[in-house]
Design a protein around this motif. Structure first.
Motif: not given
Ligand code: ASP
Length: 473
Positions: A224-234
């Protein structure tokens, strides 16, 4: 119940009687009169209960912010001195005749009429359903929809079709850790959640679909790091019978049209987008996602650029054994084709560190917002890449046999790209992080504070999955 009128359309009913539904946004009780602002998804209208509506005044006294109501009223022009220029319904108000309370609200944990920046983020995420009511979040989520729709319509016109690919799938090396899902029927076996639809989209090219896209959810179990999300949209796409320039061309046109149509106040600094080699980017800017804006103070300036000619391979960390140089690993995507003039060299296993990949990254204002490549479409090329990065032939057959088989039955040359959609929306909405443009984001620590997840499961569920584990101290 008569037909509900949306608040944004009330201006068309001046002098008439209407029904609206929505929330109490603000209430100002002046004793003899009560002023109430109502809000629906289209806007806000000021209403007033005049002294002669005795019963309605009684109801009005019980109303509080965020009560859900349905209102019958007359649309009146405001007296000249009360007109507010430049805001929706600034020149009309609703003379409230009847109010029906559809649901009450306890005092909400925070104000939803402000932009929310003054509220602790954990609190906003815990009550996200409330947070989403604020105008800024409404705007962000609605504009996100508009962008996705624009992309869909554009790609449809360009002969792409949207195809869904599986969520329960098999591990693909995409450079991150997989989320895995235990199989109940095959104890000890696991599905992986997709880090991207990479293999499926290439197999769709093998399947003759020629032009695919998808608004695709990707899951990566990264630290985990500031602006990361475990799920994201491409925004994920793949095209057959193309070269690097073709993929870049379609995407460049799409981005330009999207900005011009949906963000007309923004200015694209340079068209066509400049192309910079990885080497130049590193030498000139010290990184491979340069921020080329001539004026960084201007929130409406968009400096897109393409970064190309990345090295295909790099040495892995040699810290384990300082006497070796480390093994090779891929820099971007193991399914890529090298650039044409380096193919022979790669196939002969010569000067591997100098082989460049067909990878192209699209960068906006210093953020990488997408990347893709022309792919290996011949079995020997993919096998070679996998060999170079240390896979044994038997593992390759086991893990990538489906790709190699597909490549042996007439898979056309193909290439594609994926955009990090959340990031693009964030940048165009001038938001500081992607959580502001995702309806239900997780915290930087990967938690869903509203649903309280991740959370333990019952011992019955674990037993069914044949899972036991020891708790960390
Ligand atoms: N699958 C790649 C990624 O997720 C994108 C691509 O090469 O199309 O980064």
């Amino acid at each position: 119940m008569s037909k509900r009128i949306y608040i944004k359309d009330l201006k068309d009913f001046v002098g008439g009687e209407v029904f609206i539904s929505g929330w109490v946004d603000v209430r100002r009780d002046q004793g003899k009169m009560i002023f109430l602002d109502f809000r629906d998804m289209t806007g806000i209208i000021q209403g007033v209960i005049l002294p002669n509506y005795v019963e309605t005044l009684e109801i009005g006294k019980t109303l509080r912010n965020e009560f859900v109501v349905s209102v019958k009223g007359k649309v009146n022009k405001r007296p000249e001195r009360n007109i507010k220029e430049g805001i929706l319904n600034g020149d009309i108000e609703l003379e409230i005749m009847e109010i029906e309370v559809l649901n009450k609200s306890i005092t909400p944990p925070f104000d939803v009429t402000s932009d929310g920046k003054e509220i602790g983020e954990d609190n906003r995420l815990k009550y996200r359903y409330l947070d989403l009511r604020r105008p800024r979040m409404q705007k962000n989520i609605r504009n996100r929809h508009k962008m996705a729709k624009f992309v869909r319509d554009f790609l449809d016109k360009e002969n792409f079709i949207e195809i869904e690919t599986p969520i329960l799938t098999k591990s693909t090396p995409e450079g991150a850790r997989d989320y895995i899902v235990p199989s109940r029927l095959y104890p000890g076996n696991f599905y992986a959640l997709p880090q991207s639809p990479q293999q499926y989209k290439q197999l769709l090219m093998a399947g003759g679909m020629e032009r695919y896209f998808q608004v695709a959810r990707c899951m990566r179990d990264e630290d985990t790091r500031g602006d990361r999300q475990p799920e994201f949209t491409q925004i994920d796409m793949e095209m057959s019978f193309v070269e690097r320039e073709d993929v870049m061309d379609v995407n460049e046109r799409l981005l330009i049209e999207l900005v011009m149509k949906l963000y007309p106040d923004k200015k694209i600094q340079q068209i066509p987008f400049p192309r910079i080699s990885y080497k130049d980017a590193i030498e000139k800017y010290g990184n491979d996602r340069p921020d080329l804006r001539e004026n960084k103070e201007d929130p409406n300036l968009l400096a897109f650029c393409w970064v190309i000619d990345f090295p295909f391979f790099e040495r892995t960390d040699k810290s384990d054994n300082p006497n070796t140089e480390g093994e090779w690993t891929f820099t971007h995507n193991p399914f890529s084709e090298p650039i044409k003039k380096h193919k022979e060299q790669m196939m002969k296993n010569e000067k591997i560190g100098e082989v460049l990949t067909s990878q192209y990254d699209i960068v906006l204002n210093g953020y990488e917002i997408g990347g893709g490549s022309i792919r290996a479409h011949e079995a020997e090329t993919l096998r070679k890449v996998l060999n170079i990065i240390g896979h044994k032939d038997e593992d390759i057959d086991k893990n990538f046999g489906h790709m190699l088989n597909a490549f042996q039955v007439g898979t056309p040359p193909h290439g594609g790209i994926a955009w990090g959609f959340d990031r693009l929306v964030m940048l165009l909405e001038n938001e500081p992080n992607i959580r502001e443009v995702i309806a239900f984001p997780k915290t930087g620590e990967g938690k869903d504070l509203m649903m309280d997840s991740p959370s333990p499961v019952s011992s019955k569920q674990l037993k069914e999955l044949s899972i036991s584990f020891t708790k960390k101290e």
